[in-house]
Design an enzyme around this catalytic site. Structure first.
Site, short mmCIF file in Angstrom:
data_model
loop_
_atom_site.label_atom_id
_atom_site.label_comp_id
_atom_site.label_asym_id
_atom_site.label_seq_id
_atom_site.Cartn_x
_atom_site.Cartn_y
_atom_site.Cartn_z
CD GLU A 113 60.16 69.93 31.04
OE1 GLU A 113 59.66 70.89 29.83
OE2 GLU A 113 59.65 68.95 31.53
CG HIS A 226 63.32 78.17 36.81
ND1 HIS A 226 64.01 79.07 36.39
CD2 HIS A 226 62.67 76.71 36.17
CE1 HIS A 226 64.13 78.12 34.83
NE2 HIS A 226 62.91 77.41 34.97
NE ARG A 269 64.60 73.59 36.61
CZ ARG A 269 63.48 73.54 36.49
NH1 ARG A 269 62.95 73.00 37.73
NH2 ARG A 269 63.05 73.38 35.36
CG HIS A 326 59.84 77.17 39.57
ND1 HIS A 326 58.97 77.20 38.73
CD2 HIS A 326 59.54 75.43 38.72
CE1 HIS A 326 58.44 77.04 37.85
NE2 HIS A 326 59.11 75.49 38.21
NE ARG A 361 58.85 70.72 40.45
CZ ARG A 361 58.31 71.41 38.82
NH1 ARG A 361 56.95 70.36 37.78
NH2 ARG A 361 59.20 72.09 39.08
#
Ligand SMILES: Cc1cc2nc3c(=O)[nH]c(=O)nc-3n(C[C@H](O)[C@H](O)[C@H](O)COP(=O)(O)OP(=O)(O)OC[C@H]3O[C@@H](n4cnc5c(N)ncnc54)[C@H](O)[C@@H]3O)c2cc1C
Lengths: 493, 376
Positions: A113, A226, A269, A326, A361
């Site tokens: 990922e 997110h 992100r 998230h 994270r």
């Protein structure tokens, strides 16, 4: 009721703690609000569990975690996560608990990922959490631990240190569970924002209860959003969809990412989250799935998304999206054994701040963190939990009348304030305004919660307090780092 | 700490100032706190401290003036001190900010002292209710009346729609006035005060509806019910006064047959009906002070006021209508004496913390609603 080790919560962190402590011979009681495996963040995890790949140099994984965390993570903690955690995945999750991760011819099917420099993630389709949560609950059921489902810890009790919790059942009856050690494993804080990928009930209880007991709480400004959750129904539309060609467009169907980043829809992100957030300020951002429909067997490759979308959305391919809360990187500050700064209190999983995540994270490391620290806390608590002292605490609930829907209305207010001012983009003025609002709200809510043992009111009280802790930390930290984004110049005092 | 000073009744085991107060203020002894408060005050010559009747003794001992919310606002307006330290709840400090001059600063020891009843009528809800209500009945037929125990924004709403504020002692005058303006009264946020007041004016239980903002439609009423009602009472109440019940009155009469029961009009109707007297805080104080020696008084209001009355009237037997735990105002409690030292020391060092400032437009309108009240 008396027990040696009280565990609050039954996600990956709570289950790991309880199973380990019970196996070490401790008398264990698990108190959990959950009544089904779908009630925990753990159950909702999609991607998987990262672990050091076979033959991989641990340093590579360690660097990935530290880099994702904006360079402010705790190196010792990350080292522990990678070395010890990876072993725990094999020895505990796979062998002892029996989670069946996907395999291929050569063993586990490993995927990669964003932010990982190699294929090292174990998964079970796109619903890894489901498999993990179910297996853990099964194993917990086989252990000697006592499990009280549908029960809520509403207060911690104890004088010098924590000696257990006041626990309410769904009928509002309350009793004290006296404990030699108390472990908070209550998961995330989604309900503080409302728009969240977390299941309902993520009100940050553990963070609030620990703070109220005087424990140190830190890094709460690091809230991960997110970028692409469903704008109305909250569920997550994974990054993989953009990887397969899904586009982000505004109301007029015009793409807005290419102007903002060279990688467009595949930008990091926080860049995507900010862009979507700003587009939604005066319009609505959509994820256009039609390219994915053309390039994949959608229903087979993205079964979770397929199940969650309406016929109309599947027809048009246009899905309204918004960033969603998230994951909370910070939380209750704990040491290598999950111990908080207050005697006989532990925190594990998303509730805890182990230092692993720093300011952001890395994908698929939170299950790993909950597992690693859960096992450690279980071990430590089992060894050190003494006979609990008798707790003298009378219940002075009046359970006075409360208008229906009151809690919902206050949650709305909290969520609006948080979303507007402490969401993906934060300003000094906005945060100050939010602080004043939340202090006022906290005052009101404390009055209502006082004397009423309604778990919903306590959840509200906790969520407001967690909101305030996020806002205070965000105000104090004037730098943009990791998932904490500050804009504008600080106002002159 | 002496028991008569304060009702130290907290459900919370732990102090929960949580960073609102720097660590150095933790665990001060009573003497140290007293000394520091007085030392700070000695150096501050431009400050007035106002204490609400419901505050504990360890706070009110430093107050220049004591009173109920309206008395205190009036005192704030008259004060020439640059700094006004308001030991009460947010809506009162807002009112003080409204009536003081622009260069005066109103400060609260704790920002968490917020009245839960005021919080039961948020503007977003009241605006929504007004829109819905005026679809069923013409807006010009309805006059808002707003109890002063409400946020400034609600007072501003009231002025915008031609209404007035009221206190617990002039609510019936305000209702009369409002009924001269139009056919209906829209009363926020205290349903019990509204209910008691309409009875005082000779109206009955057929004449009002309760508007529950948490209901989906018309506050839980049918259009006809709303059209037929003279009074529309907001579903809000005081956490403290709501706890008294008719059974408390019966119990106290059983235990003390010669007792006088006096209660606040924020109590439920059944309590007001069975009590001997009903009155605002100042009425209660007056009544007890003027009562004959040896008389017995059961007081249905906040416990700190009751305790002060007992202290100040040693020749009478004065006690609370129910146990201490049930009549302690949690919002008022947020003003911890530690917070008072903190804001005073900061002020001495040139830092104004916890300032309450009402938005200018809101201020102008809210003041209008308060002025209307004084003229009705
Ligand atoms: C949609 C989604 C996808 C994700 N994908 C991944 C992924 O692919 N990989 C990864 O590593 N992480 C992922 N995460 C993050 C990860 O799932 C969570 O961080 C992790 O599961 C947290 O585990 P936990 O045990 O700390 O808390 P949870 O699993 O949330 O468990 C909390 C428990 O506490 C209980 N509880 C809460 N309050 C109380 C109370 N007051 N009294 C009693 N019980 C209480 C709850 O009922 C629940 O049982 C994802 C998260 C979401 C929401």
């Amino acid at each position: 009721m008396r027990t040696e080790v009280l565990v609050v919560g039954s996600g990956i962190a709570g289950c790991s703690t309880a199973i380990r402590a019970a196996n070490r011979g401790a008398d264990v009681t698990v108190v959990t609000e959950a009544t089904s495996p779908d009630d925990t963040n753990t159950g909702w995890a999609q991607g998987g569990v990262a672990r050091r790949a076979p033959d991989e140099d641990a340093e590579v994984f360690i660097d990935d975690v530290l880099e994702a965390g904006g360079g402010v993570g705790d190196e010792d903690a990350v080292e522990r996560l990678v070395r010890e955690g990876s072993r725990a995945v094999d020895e505990f999750l796979v062998e002892e608990v029996g989670v069946g991760f996907d395999t291929n011819g050569d063993g586990f099917d490993l995927v990669r990922e964003g932010g990982h420099s190699t294929d090292r993630i174990l998964h079970d389709g796109d619903a890894t959490g489901r498999a993990v949560q179910r297996a853990l609950l099964r194993r917990l059921g086989e252990s000697d631990a006592r499990v009280l489902e549908g029960h809520t810890a509403v207060e911690l009790v104890g004088d010098r240190g924590v000696d257990g919790a006041l626990v309410a059942d769904t009928d509002g009856e309350a009793f004290v569970v006296e404990a030699g050690a108390t472990v908070l494993a209550t998961g995330g804080v989604g309900d503080v924002y409302g728009r969240t990928t977390n299941p309902e009930g993520a009100t940050g209880d553990g963070v609030a209860l620990a703070a109220l007991a005087g424990a140190e709480v830190s890094d709460t400004e690091y809230v991960q959003f997110h970028p692409t959750a469903h704008a109305e129904r909250g569920f997550l539309l994974s990054e993989a969809l953009r990887g397969e060609g899904a586009l982000l467009v505004n109301e007029d169907g015009k793409r807005f990412m290419p102007d903002r980043h060279e990688d467009a829809e595949l930008a990091p992100r926080d860049v995507v989250a900010t862009a979507v957030h700003e587009t939604n300020r005066d319009g609505q951002a959509y994820l256009d799935l039609s390219p994915v429909f053309d390039s994949t067997e959608f229903a087979e490759e993205f079964p979770t998304a397929y199940d969650n979308l309406t016929d109309e959305e599947l027809e048009s391919g246009r899905v309204p999206v918004a960033p969603s809360e998230h994951f909370l990187c910070g939380g209750v500050v704990v040491d290598e054994n999950g111990r908080a700064s207050v005697e006989r209190l532990y925190a594990v999983g998303e509730t805890a701040c182990t230092g692993v995540h720093g300011a952001n994270r890395l994908a698929s490391t939170s299950l790993l963190e909950g597992l690693t620290w859960g096992l450690r806390a279980g071990e430590h608590a089992a060894e050190n939990a003494h006979e609990p002292p008798a707790v003298d605490r009378e219940s002075d609930a009046f359970n006075g009348e409360m208008p229906d829907g009151f809690v919902d209305a206050k949650f709305d207010r909290l969520q609006n304030v948080m979303w507007e001012n402490a969401g993906p983009v934060r300003t000094e003025d906005g945060l100050r305004e939010a602080r004043a609002e939340l202090q006022r709200l906290r005052g009101e809510v404390k009055s209502y919660a006082r004397g009423r043992l309604d778990p919903e009111l306590y959840a509200l009280r906790n969520a407001v307090l967690v909101g305030l802790l996020i806002v205070e930390a965000a105000l104090e930290n004037e730098e943009t780092v990791g998932c904490h984004r500050r804009v504008g110049t600080p106002a002159e005092d | 700490m002496s028991v008569t000073d304060d009702a130290e009744l907290s459900l919370w085991k732990y102090s929960d100032s949580l960073g609102a107060l720097p660590d150095e203020y933790d665990g001060m002894s009573d003497e140290e706190r007293l000394k520091r408060t007085e030392a700070a005050l000695d150096e501050l010559d431009d400050v007035v401290i106002l204490g609400h009747n419901y505050q504990r003794h360890s706070v009110t001992r430093h107050a220049d003036h004591l009173g109920d919310s309206l008395q205190l606002s009036r005192l704030a307006g008259e004060a020439d001190a640059r700094n006004v330290v308001f030991c009460g709840v947010t809506f009162m400090a807002e009112t003080a900010d409204i009536v003081t001059d622009d260069d005066q600063r109103v400060v609260m020891p704790s920002m968490e002292a917020s009245c839960p009843m005021a919080g039961m009528a948020e503007n977003i809800q009241v605006d929504g209710a007004w829109n819905e209500l005026t679809e069923v009945v013409p807006g010009e037929d309805v006059t808002p009346v707003t109890y002063v125990n409400s946020y400034a924004s609600l007072k501003a709403f009231t002025a915008e729609h031609g209404g007035t504020c009221c206190t617990s002692s002039n609510a019936s005058d305000a209702f009369d006035w409002a009924l001269d303006q139009g056919e209906k009264v829209f009363f926020t946020p205290d349903k019990y005060l509204g209910h008691n007041t309409l009875h005082e004016l000779g109206y009955g239980d057929d004449d009002f509806v309760i508007w529950d903002p948490w209901e989906d439609e018309l506050g839980g009423n049918t259009p006809d019910e709303v059209r037929d009602a003279t009074f529309i009472l907001w579903e809000g109440f005081c956490q403290v006064h709501e706890r008294f019940g008719a059974s408390d009155v019966a119990d106290v009469r059983d235990a003390h047959p010669d007792v006088n029961v006096i209660v606040h009009p924020e109590c439920r109707r059944e309590v007001v009906e069975t009590a001997d007297y009903t009155g605002s805080t100042s009425t209660i104080i007056e009544k007890v002070e003027n009562a004959p020696e040896g008389s017995k008084w059961a007081i249905g209001t906040e416990i700190h006021l009751t305790k002060r009355l007992a202290r100040q009237n040693p020749d009478k037997d004065v006690f609370g209508l129910c146990g201490e735990e049930c009549s302690d105002c949690n919002a008022m409690r947020q003003i911890d004496p530690d917070f008072l030292v903190y804001v005073l020391e900061e002020m001495r060092d040139g830092n104004i913390v916890n300032r309450i400032q009402v938005d200018e437009d809101e201020k102008r309108l809210a003041e209008k609603a308060l002025d209307t009240m004084l003229s009705v």
